[in-house]
Every structure is written in structure tokens, then in C-alpha cells.
Design a protein around this motif. Structure first.
Motif, PDB file in Angstrom:
ATOM      1  N   TRP A  75       0.871  -1.234   0.348  1.00  0.00           N
ATOM      2  CA  TRP A  75       0.211  -0.093   0.178  1.00  0.00           C
ATOM      3  C   TRP A  75       0.900   1.302   0.300  1.00  0.00           C
ATOM      4  O   TRP A  75       2.174   1.138   1.004  1.00  0.00           O
ATOM      5  CB  TRP A  75      -1.055   0.166   1.193  1.00  0.00           C
ATOM      6  CG  TRP A  75      -0.067   0.306   2.383  1.00  0.00           C
ATOM      7  CD1 TRP A  75       0.647  -1.112   3.625  1.00  0.00           C
ATOM      8  CD2 TRP A  75       0.371   1.451   3.327  1.00  0.00           C
ATOM      9  NE1 TRP A  75       0.953  -0.586   4.361  1.00  0.00           N
ATOM     10  CE2 TRP A  75       0.847   1.013   4.678  1.00  0.00           C
ATOM     11  CE3 TRP A  75       0.377   2.922   2.860  1.00  0.00           C
ATOM     12  CZ2 TRP A  75       1.446   1.652   5.856  1.00  0.00           C
ATOM     13  CZ3 TRP A  75       0.555   3.144   3.269  1.00  0.00           C
ATOM     14  CH2 TRP A  75       1.145   3.537   5.049  1.00  0.00           C
ATOM     15  N   ALA A  76       0.321   2.126  -0.361  1.00  0.00           N
ATOM     16  CA  ALA A  76       1.446   3.113  -0.277  1.00  0.00           C
ATOM     17  C   ALA A  76      -0.084   4.523  -0.561  1.00  0.00           C
ATOM     18  O   ALA A  76      -0.890   4.767  -1.338  1.00  0.00           O
ATOM     19  CB  ALA A  76       1.889   3.696  -1.352  1.00  0.00           C
ATOM     20  N   VAL A  77       0.468   6.117   0.132  1.00  0.00           N
ATOM     21  CA  VAL A  77       0.075   6.778  -0.134  1.00  0.00           C
ATOM     22  C   VAL A  77       0.898   7.783  -0.742  1.00  0.00           C
ATOM     23  O   VAL A  77       1.815   8.593   0.494  1.00  0.00           O
ATOM     24  CB  VAL A  77      -0.538   7.756   1.382  1.00  0.00           C
ATOM     25  CG1 VAL A  77      -0.834   8.703   1.539  1.00  0.00           C
ATOM     26  CG2 VAL A  77      -1.919   6.278   1.925  1.00  0.00           C
ATOM     27  N   ARG A  78       0.339   9.044  -1.720  1.00  0.00           N
ATOM     28  CA  ARG A  78       1.603   9.710  -1.660  1.00  0.00           C
ATOM     29  C   ARG A  78       1.343  10.704  -1.505  1.00  0.00           C
ATOM     30  O   ARG A  78      -0.166  11.142  -2.450  1.00  0.00           O
ATOM     31  CB  ARG A  78       2.279   9.887  -4.084  1.00  0.00           C
ATOM     32  CG  ARG A  78       3.016   7.670  -3.623  1.00  0.00           C
ATOM     33  CD  ARG A  78       2.654   7.362  -5.439  1.00  0.00           C
ATOM     34  NE  ARG A  78       3.723   8.248  -5.678  1.00  0.00           N
ATOM     35  CZ  ARG A  78       3.230   7.859  -7.332  1.00  0.00           C
ATOM     36  NH1 ARG A  78       3.038   7.508  -7.915  1.00  0.00           N
ATOM     37  NH2 ARG A  78       4.101   9.455  -8.118  1.00  0.00           N
ATOM     38  N   ASN A  79       2.008  11.880  -2.150  1.00  0.00           N
ATOM     39  CA  ASN A  79       1.533  12.783  -1.114  1.00  0.00           C
ATOM     40  C   ASN A  79       0.827  13.370  -0.456  1.00  0.00           C
ATOM     41  O   ASN A  79      -0.310  14.134  -0.849  1.00  0.00           O
ATOM     42  CB  ASN A  79       1.310  13.910  -2.841  1.00  0.00           C
ATOM     43  CG  ASN A  79       0.728  15.514  -2.474  1.00  0.00           C
ATOM     44  OD1 ASN A  79       1.598  16.104  -1.979  1.00  0.00           O
ATOM     45  ND2 ASN A  79       0.406  16.131  -3.374  1.00  0.00           N
ATOM     46  N   VAL A  80       1.516  13.158   0.919  1.00  0.00           N
ATOM     47  CA  VAL A  80       0.738  13.387   1.846  1.00  0.00           C
ATOM     48  C   VAL A  80      -0.161  14.692   2.583  1.00  0.00           C
ATOM     49  O   VAL A  80      -1.051  14.449   3.237  1.00  0.00           O
ATOM     50  CB  VAL A  80       1.096  11.807   2.899  1.00  0.00           C
ATOM     51  CG1 VAL A  80       0.458  10.848   2.761  1.00  0.00           C
ATOM     52  CG2 VAL A  80       2.542  12.560   3.683  1.00  0.00           C
ATOM     53  N   ASN A  81       1.125  15.234   2.680  1.00  0.00           N
ATOM     54  CA  ASN A  81       1.393  16.696   2.775  1.00  0.00           C
ATOM     55  C   ASN A  81       0.603  17.202   1.734  1.00  0.00           C
ATOM     56  O   ASN A  81       0.516  18.924   2.283  1.00  0.00           O
ATOM     57  CB  ASN A  81       2.794  17.547   2.883  1.00  0.00           C
ATOM     58  CG  ASN A  81       3.974  16.789   1.499  1.00  0.00           C
ATOM     59  OD1 ASN A  81       3.746  15.986   0.842  1.00  0.00           O
ATOM     60  ND2 ASN A  81       4.704  17.687   1.418  1.00  0.00           N
ATOM     61  N   ALA A  82      -0.423  17.454   0.804  1.00  0.00           N
ATOM     62  CA  ALA A  82      -1.172  17.976   0.213  1.00  0.00           C
ATOM     63  C   ALA A  82      -0.718  18.975  -0.664  1.00  0.00           C
ATOM     64  O   ALA A  82      -0.791  20.024  -0.884  1.00  0.00           O
ATOM     65  CB  ALA A  82      -2.092  18.637   0.534  1.00  0.00           C
ATOM     66  N   ALA A  83       0.593  18.937  -1.132  1.00  0.00           N
ATOM     67  CA  ALA A  83       2.092  19.459  -2.184  1.00  0.00           C
ATOM     68  C   ALA A  83       1.142  20.671  -2.642  1.00  0.00           C
ATOM     69  O   ALA A  83       0.285  20.199  -3.785  1.00  0.00           O
ATOM     70  CB  ALA A  83       2.641  19.451  -2.001  1.00  0.00           C
TER      71      ALA A  83
END
Length: 273
Positions: free
Chosen positions: A161-169
Motif C-alpha cells: 500500500w502507498a499514499v503519495r503526496n500525503v502533505n497535499a503539496a
């Protein structure tokens, strides 16, 4: 072809103000060959840009050089280099890619790591710096944070599993948000030389993409790959030839409306002592 090329470049050139770019690009022929379903595949440096939690290698080090032209268009060149290194089970990876031409260019640099929480469960994280440079217009960049994991849930099955751009750049003068992407998938090994993979890939701007593929080591030095995806609809295939510590990989990825893409990756590695 000229109209297609002009339209694509025109869309790119307005991306800073209209819609954030820095798309998910195929930076590794191995993952591209199985439909892009790589969240639970170990041993690919391409996971630095896909699922850092799957940066798990049997080799001491692994370096990949990758090149392609999307849809066969000369102005849409994509060139990447990635490397992964093992330090007492800690894997550290670094790499980057450049996409575009002299008028419009995207570039991404990444640094990531994966650590074993247990012998069956790995966690990973990556920092990406993504930039856009438009000739006679300006440039902009932003830092993105990716998180991921991979676990051996059964002796023949891994889950990633992965979540990419978790910081909502965001990027650009308008502060346009870059895409956030959510991925989960499995890799099943019914026998030691065959892997069947399936990913659910969700970009928050678009429909869910269902990806599936198969990787088959028909000989110790030859591996075949095939796959497909649902959005956009595409078929993929590929082959690898390994000679000693060098592996040459080729993949082809079709497109629903445009010409297909030929991808090439050269991989160098050293077996762990």
C-alpha cells in the motif's frame, strides 16, 4: 501526429496556471510491463516513485537507467536514474527523472528508505522534490511526502500500500494542488518463478485505475511480463534478459487514443555477500 504533438505541448505549457502537472510517469520498464501494478513487487528501484515500502532487495546495491519517449513523440522524452543500497536490512534509495523538452520540462528528485518492522513487514517513506520549468515563463517547485508499506501476509502472497503526496503539496503561481494518490495491491506467487499482481490505483482527480499483470521467469536469464490497466485502457508487455550482474529490460505500453510507448531500462546490481 503534428496536431497531437502540438496539443500535448500546449496543454503542458499552461499547466502552471490551469492544472498541476508532475504526473505519475513510467520510470521503470519492469513495473510498466506488468500494467504498472508494482505496490507489492520487491526488487524494483521504480518503487522509489510508486511505493517506498516495497524497496526491498536481495542485492547489496541496484542501479537502474531508464529512457523512453511517451507515445513515440520526440518532445515527450523521459529519462531517469535510480539506485537502491542495502545497509544491514535498511534500504536507502535515491533517484530522479527529467521529462519534456527545451520549452517545457518537469523534473523530480527523490530520496527514500524502507525498514523492516518484522521479517514479514516493511515500512517506507520518500521525499520528492518536483519542479516545472517553462521557457520564457518561469519555474516552480514543491516537496512531496510519500508513505508506503509491504507485508508478507501468506508464504505465497504479499500486500502493498502507498499514499503519495500525503502533505497535499501545491505548485505554481495559483497554488494548484498536486495529485494525491492512493494505492493498494497484492502479489501472488503460485510457484517460485511466476508472480501475479493486482493493484487498485486512485488519483484524487480521476477515476480508479485497476491494474493487473503477470511476471514469468521462463528461464534463469529470461523473464516475460504482460499486463493491463483500466484508466486509461491499455495493454502492456515486456521482457528482461539477465547476463551476470546486468539486466536489460524492455516494455511496451499501449494507449487508448495515442501511439504506444516503448520503454528501456538497464539495471546493474551486485548480489549481497
Amino acid at each position: 501526429m503534428t496536431m497531437k504533438r502540438s496539443a500535448l505541448i500546449l496543454i503542458c505549457c499552461f499547466s502552471l496556471n490551469l492544472m498541476a502537472a508532475v504526473e505519475d510517469l513510467p520510470v521503470n520498464a519492469r513495473l510498466a510491463g506488468v500494467g504498472g501494478a508494482g505496490s507489492a513487487i520487491y526488487g524494483s528501484t521504480g518503487n522509489l516513485f510508486y511505493n517506498p515500502g516495497a524497496l526491498v532487495f536481495d542485492e547489496r546495491w541496484n542501479v537502474d537507467f531508464h529512457s523512453c519517449h511517451l507515445y513515440g513523440i520526440k518532445d515527450l522524452g523521459l529519462h531517469a536514474a535510480t539506485g537502491a543500497f542495502n545497509f544491514n536490512n535498511l534500504t536507502v534509495a535515491a533517484g530522479g527523472y527529467v521529462f519534456g523538452n527545451s520549452a517545457y520540462q518537469e523534473y523530480v528528485y527523490a530520496l527514500g528508505a524502507a525498514i523492516p518492522i518484522t521479517s514479514q513487514f516493511h515500512l517506507g517513506a520518500a521525499l520528492r522534490y518536483a519542479g516545472i520549468d517553462i521557457a520564457h515563463y518561469g519555474n516552480s517547485g514543491s516537496v512531496l511526502v510519500d508513505l508506503g508499506g509491504c507485508a508478507e501476509v501468506l508464504p505465497m502472497c504479499k500486500w502493498g500500500w502507498a499514499v503519495r503526496n500525503v502533505n497535499a503539496a501545491c505548485i505554481g503561481k495559483s497554488g494548484e494542488k498536486l495529485p494525491q494518490i492512493y494505492i493498494t495491491g497484492i502479489a501472488i506467487n503460485p510457484v517460485s518463478h511466476i508472480s501475479v499482481v493486482f493493484d487498485v490505483y486512485k488519483d484524487n482527480r480521476f477515476k480508479t485505475d485497476y491494474r493487473t499483470g503477470i511476471e514469468w521467469a521462463i528461464l534463469p536469464i529470461v523473464t516475460l511480463r504482460a499486463g493491463c490497466g483500466s484508466f486509461p485502457q491499455r495493454m502492456t508487455g515486456g521482457i528482461s534478459l539477465q547476463l551476470g550482474c546486468i539486466e536489460a529490460r524492455y516494455a511496451f505500453q499501449s494507449h487508448q487514443y495515442l501511439n504506444g510507448t516503448h520503454l528501456f531500462t538497464l539495471s546493474l546490481f551486485k548480489i549481497r555477500l
